[in-house]
Design a protein around this motif. Sequence first.
Motif, PDB file in Angstrom:
ATOM      1  N   ILE A 141       0.848  -1.195   0.000  1.00 21.76           N
ATOM      2  CA  ILE A 141       0.000   0.000   0.000  1.00 21.76           C
ATOM      3  C   ILE A 141       0.884   1.246   0.000  1.00 21.76           C
ATOM      4  O   ILE A 141       0.650   2.185  -0.768  1.00 21.76           O
ATOM      5  CB  ILE A 141      -0.969  -0.040   1.199  1.00 21.76           C
ATOM      6  CG1 ILE A 141      -2.001  -1.147   0.959  1.00 21.76           C
ATOM      7  CG2 ILE A 141      -1.666   1.302   1.383  1.00 21.76           C
ATOM      8  CD1 ILE A 141      -2.868  -1.455   2.150  1.00 21.76           C
TER       9      ILE A 141
ATOM     10  N   LEU B  35     -10.568   2.898  -4.355  1.00 22.26           N
ATOM     11  CA  LEU B  35     -10.232   1.804  -5.248  1.00 22.26           C
ATOM     12  C   LEU B  35     -10.421   0.477  -4.535  1.00 22.26           C
ATOM     13  O   LEU B  35      -9.994   0.329  -3.393  1.00 22.26           O
ATOM     14  CB  LEU B  35      -8.743   1.966  -5.614  1.00 22.26           C
ATOM     15  CG  LEU B  35      -8.098   0.870  -6.421  1.00 22.26           C
ATOM     16  CD1 LEU B  35      -8.650   0.876  -7.833  1.00 22.26           C
ATOM     17  CD2 LEU B  35      -6.582   1.092  -6.444  1.00 22.26           C
TER      18      LEU B  35
ATOM     19  N   ILE C  91      -9.542  -3.590  -5.331  1.00 14.41           N
ATOM     20  CA  ILE C  91      -8.896  -4.472  -6.294  1.00 14.41           C
ATOM     21  C   ILE C  91      -8.759  -5.869  -5.720  1.00 14.41           C
ATOM     22  O   ILE C  91      -8.383  -6.040  -4.567  1.00 14.41           O
ATOM     23  CB  ILE C  91      -7.536  -3.891  -6.757  1.00 14.41           C
ATOM     24  CG1 ILE C  91      -6.849  -4.865  -7.695  1.00 14.41           C
ATOM     25  CG2 ILE C  91      -6.630  -3.546  -5.600  1.00 14.41           C
ATOM     26  CD1 ILE C  91      -6.020  -4.202  -8.739  1.00 14.41           C
TER      27      ILE C  91
ATOM     28  N   GLY D 195      -9.074   2.722  -0.138  1.00 12.81           N
ATOM     29  CA  GLY D 195      -9.507   1.570  -0.909  1.00 12.81           C
ATOM     30  C   GLY D 195      -9.416   0.294  -0.114  1.00 12.81           C
ATOM     31  O   GLY D 195      -9.307   0.321   1.113  1.00 12.81           O
TER      32      GLY D 195
HETATM   33  P1  ADP Z   1      -8.929  -1.898   7.323  1.00 16.95           P
HETATM   34  O1  ADP Z   1      -8.419  -3.286   7.595  1.00 16.95           O
HETATM   35  O2  ADP Z   1      -8.965  -1.027   8.539  1.00 16.95           O
HETATM   36  O3  ADP Z   1     -10.169  -1.831   6.505  1.00 16.95           O
HETATM   37  P2  ADP Z   1      -6.949  -1.836   5.307  1.00 16.95           P
HETATM   38  O4  ADP Z   1      -5.800  -2.582   5.903  1.00 16.95           O
HETATM   39  O5  ADP Z   1      -7.834  -2.498   4.325  1.00 16.95           O
HETATM   40  O6  ADP Z   1      -7.796  -1.198   6.478  1.00 16.95           O
HETATM   41  O7  ADP Z   1      -6.411  -0.524   4.643  1.00 16.95           O
HETATM   42  C1  ADP Z   1      -5.502   0.315   5.318  1.00 16.95           C
HETATM   43  C2  ADP Z   1      -5.403   1.625   4.581  1.00 16.95           C
HETATM   44  O8  ADP Z   1      -4.930   1.381   3.265  1.00 16.95           O
HETATM   45  C3  ADP Z   1      -6.742   2.352   4.454  1.00 16.95           C
HETATM   46  O9  ADP Z   1      -6.482   3.736   4.573  1.00 16.95           O
HETATM   47  C4  ADP Z   1      -7.182   2.011   3.051  1.00 16.95           C
HETATM   48  O10 ADP Z   1      -7.986   3.044   2.516  1.00 16.95           O
HETATM   49  C5  ADP Z   1      -5.845   1.904   2.323  1.00 16.95           C
HETATM   50  N1  ADP Z   1      -5.935   0.972   1.179  1.00 16.95           N
HETATM   51  C6  ADP Z   1      -5.975  -0.374   1.190  1.00 16.95           C
HETATM   52  N2  ADP Z   1      -6.059  -0.878  -0.057  1.00 16.95           N
HETATM   53  C7  ADP Z   1      -6.069   0.200  -0.897  1.00 16.95           C
HETATM   54  C8  ADP Z   1      -6.164   0.366  -2.289  1.00 16.95           C
HETATM   55  N3  ADP Z   1      -6.292  -0.662  -3.137  1.00 16.95           N
HETATM   56  N4  ADP Z   1      -6.144   1.613  -2.773  1.00 16.95           N
HETATM   57  C9  ADP Z   1      -6.031   2.668  -1.937  1.00 16.95           C
HETATM   58  N5  ADP Z   1      -5.955   2.594  -0.621  1.00 16.95           N
HETATM   59  C10 ADP Z   1      -5.971   1.365  -0.087  1.00 16.95           C
END
Ligand code: ADP
Length: 318
Positions: A13, A91, A93, A125
Amino acid sequence: MSGADRPGEFDQIARLFRPLTRGAPEALNLLDDAAVIPSRPGFDLVVTKDAMVEGVHFLPDEDLGVVARRLLRVNLSDLAAKGAEPYGYFLAIAWTPRCGWPEREAFARGLAADGAAFGLTLLGGDTVSTPGPLTVSATLLGWVPQGAAVLRSGARAGDLLLVSGPIGQGALGLLAAEGRLPDPNGSLVRHFRLPEPRLDLRDALRRHASACADVSDGLIADAGHLARASNLAVEIDLARIPLSDAARAWLAAQAGQADALRYLASGGDDYQLVIAAAPDAAASLGVPVIGRFMPGEGISVTLGGIPVDPGPGGWRHP
Ligand code: ADP
Ligand code: MG
């Protein structure tokens, strides 16, 4: 590819996506659970979402940089249709086994290129894995001055129907991308992979349009969407639809002109705009008039005034 060949999730990320936030404080460096977007006085937020699936919305094994840019562009077309100024996106994915680190970097580079070109900032995302098919989705945000969004429902009886540019590029682009149609200068395949959202019409739409939709389902269907949302009937003259040189060449080789034109007007993925405008405002939009709105309901299609069956792309009074 094994997980050992690429950075861990947190690093991915940071390396792939954090640069795409372009320093926007709302994204909180993608380190928090969510983005926090301050309200913008005097503006409405326009929000749209589209998903794309490998083998359905893009060809299997398509370059991931192209997939990323197409994803932003099909969503940008919806913002364009509302007269909105691009702001940011979220996003989602679902990576598949073919997405190694170089492919993921190519995807991020595609997002970076079109994010910069169109003024879009990544705000957050989610990232998951799947055996397939590769699935990507974006939620785009755009701003319009309060109350100025151009809706599908604003057309009035007597308005003209206009279209912003060549129709059939989506239908023929798919044929060309599949190798079923020659494409000497590459313009059809290029349109299919990287459509051009009509953001250039934003100011003119806000000033002169009474209704608008982008052409993703097909000209006939999307003109029908304006009519239905506005509780009107619409008439489209296929003889007046603008065509590219490639479409003209294809059309000249077809036996039935009405069927061929209806094919172009039913194919979808054109990413032009269909617009309703009052007759005195239509000229200011500077794009071709192809029909008109009337009291009633349904779609009638003609070829130079002679009625033509609208086909499955059209909706008719039962
Ligand atoms: P959570 O487990 O709290 O939902 P994530 O670990 O999924 O959080 O995501 C951590 C951070 O990374 C968040 O700010 C999320 O928006 C960002 N993030 C994760 N995947 C993406 C992506 N594909 N594009 C943009 N931001 C992402
Ligand atoms: Mg969380």
